[in-house]
Scaffold this motif. Structure first.
Motif, PDB file in Angstrom:
ATOM      1  N   GLY A  13      13.428  27.259  60.999  1.00 62.61           N
ATOM      2  CA  GLY A  13      12.363  26.256  61.017  1.00 62.61           C
ATOM      3  C   GLY A  13      12.784  24.865  60.583  1.00 62.61           C
ATOM      4  N   ASN A  14      13.934  24.763  59.902  1.00 62.80           N
ATOM      5  CA  ASN A  14      14.417  23.503  59.293  1.00 62.80           C
ATOM      6  C   ASN A  14      13.422  22.954  58.260  1.00 62.80           C
ATOM      7  N   ILE A  15      12.707  23.875  57.608  1.00 63.98           N
ATOM      8  CA  ILE A  15      11.837  23.422  56.505  1.00 63.98           C
ATOM      9  C   ILE A  15      12.129  24.157  55.198  1.00 63.98           C
ATOM     10  N   CYS A  16      12.917  25.233  55.226  1.00 61.44           N
ATOM     11  CA  CYS A  16      13.221  25.945  53.970  1.00 61.44           C
ATOM     12  C   CYS A  16      14.723  25.953  53.683  1.00 61.44           C
ATOM     13  N   ARG A  17      15.480  26.780  54.397  1.00 62.59           N
ATOM     14  CA  ARG A  17      16.881  27.003  54.022  1.00 62.59           C
ATOM     15  C   ARG A  17      17.801  25.842  54.371  1.00 62.59           C
ATOM     16  N   HIS A  49       8.172  22.987  63.613  1.00 61.61           N
ATOM     17  CA  HIS A  49       7.990  22.101  62.456  1.00 61.61           C
ATOM     18  C   HIS A  49       8.632  20.724  62.645  1.00 61.61           C
ATOM     19  N   PRO A 128      13.046  32.753  53.204  1.00 63.49           N
ATOM     20  CA  PRO A 128      12.072  32.868  52.102  1.00 63.49           C
ATOM     21  C   PRO A 128      10.642  32.550  52.513  1.00 63.49           C
ATOM     22  N   TYR A 129      10.433  32.231  53.795  1.00 64.59           N
ATOM     23  CA  TYR A 129       9.172  31.617  54.226  1.00 64.59           C
ATOM     24  C   TYR A 129       7.953  32.476  53.911  1.00 64.59           C
ATOM     25  N   TYR A 130       8.063  33.791  54.161  1.00 65.00           N
ATOM     26  CA  TYR A 130       6.895  34.660  53.959  1.00 65.00           C
ATOM     27  C   TYR A 130       6.907  35.365  52.609  1.00 65.00           C
TER      28      TYR A 130
END
Ligand code: 4NP
Length: 159
Positions: A13-17, A49, A128-130
Motif C-alpha cells: 500500500g505504501n502507507i505502512c512498511r 492509497h 501490520p495493516y490489519y
C-alpha cells in the motif's frame, strides 16, 4: 563526487512498511553522513492509497523513535523504477512475485527481499495493516536491523 546510489523500498500500500523503511533508512544514512550520496524513495504495488500520508499508526510508531514520516505521500510502483533504482527492496514474497513479473518483462534492477540484508531468521516484513500496534513495532525492529546491513553494503559500493 560519484553518482548517488538510489534505493527504493516497495510494499503493497505504501502507507505502512515501505514509508517506515524509507524514514528509518534515511535516518541511518543521515547519521552516517551519506545523505548526499544515497537517494531513498518508496512505493506500493497497489493503487488504493496514492497521494495519502502514511498510516497514523506507522507515523506514531516512527515518531516514538524520533523519525518523522508525516511528509511522505504514497505512490504506485512503475516499471521505470527498475531502470532508475540500484536497489529495489520489497517487504514480502507477494511484493517480490508482483515486481518480478514486471522485471521478467522489463529487465533492469532485480528486486530482492529487504530482509536479505538483515541477520535475523525473518525473511519477510509482516503486513501490520490489519493487526494491532505491536505489529508496527515489529516492522520498525526488522527494518532497523536490515537497514544497518544495507548501509554496510552501500558503503562497499561507494568505496
Ligand atoms: P503496507 O500495508 O503494504 O505495508 O503499506 C498495507 C496497507 C494497506 C493495505 C494493505 C497493506 N490495504 O489493503 O489497503
Amino acid at each position: 563526487m560519484a553518482e548517488p546510489v538510489n534505493v527504493l523500498f516497495v510494499c503493497l500500500g505504501n502507507i505502512c512498511r515501505s514509508p517506515s523503511a524509507e524514514g528509518v533508512f534515511r535516518s541511518l544514512v543521515e547519521q552516517a553522513g551519506l545523505a548526499d550520496q544515497v537517494h531513498i524513495d518508496s512505493c506500493g504495488t497497489g493503487d488504493w492509497h496514492i497521494g495519502k500520508t502514511p498510516d497514523a499508526r506507522a507515523q506514531e510508531a516512527a515518531r516514538r523513535r524520533g523519525i518523522d514520516i508525516s511528509g511522505l505521500r504514497a505512490r504506485q510502483f512503475s516499471p521505470e523504477d527498475l531502470d532508475t533504482f540500484d536497489y529495489v527492496l520489497v517487504m514480502d514474497r507477494q511484493n517480490l512475485a508482483d515486481i518480478k513479473d514486471v522485471w521478467h518483462q522489463n529487465g533492469g534492477t532485480r528486486p530482492a527481499l529487504f530482509l536479505e540484508f538483515g541477520q535475523s531468521a525473518h525473511q519477510e516484513v509482516p503486513d501490520p495493516y490489519y493487526g494491532g500496534d505491536a505489529g508496527f513495532e515489529t516492522v520498525l525492529d526488522l527494518i532497523q536491523e536490515a537497514g544497518e546491513g544495507l548501509l554496510a553494503d552501500i558503503r562497499g559500493r561507494l568505496a
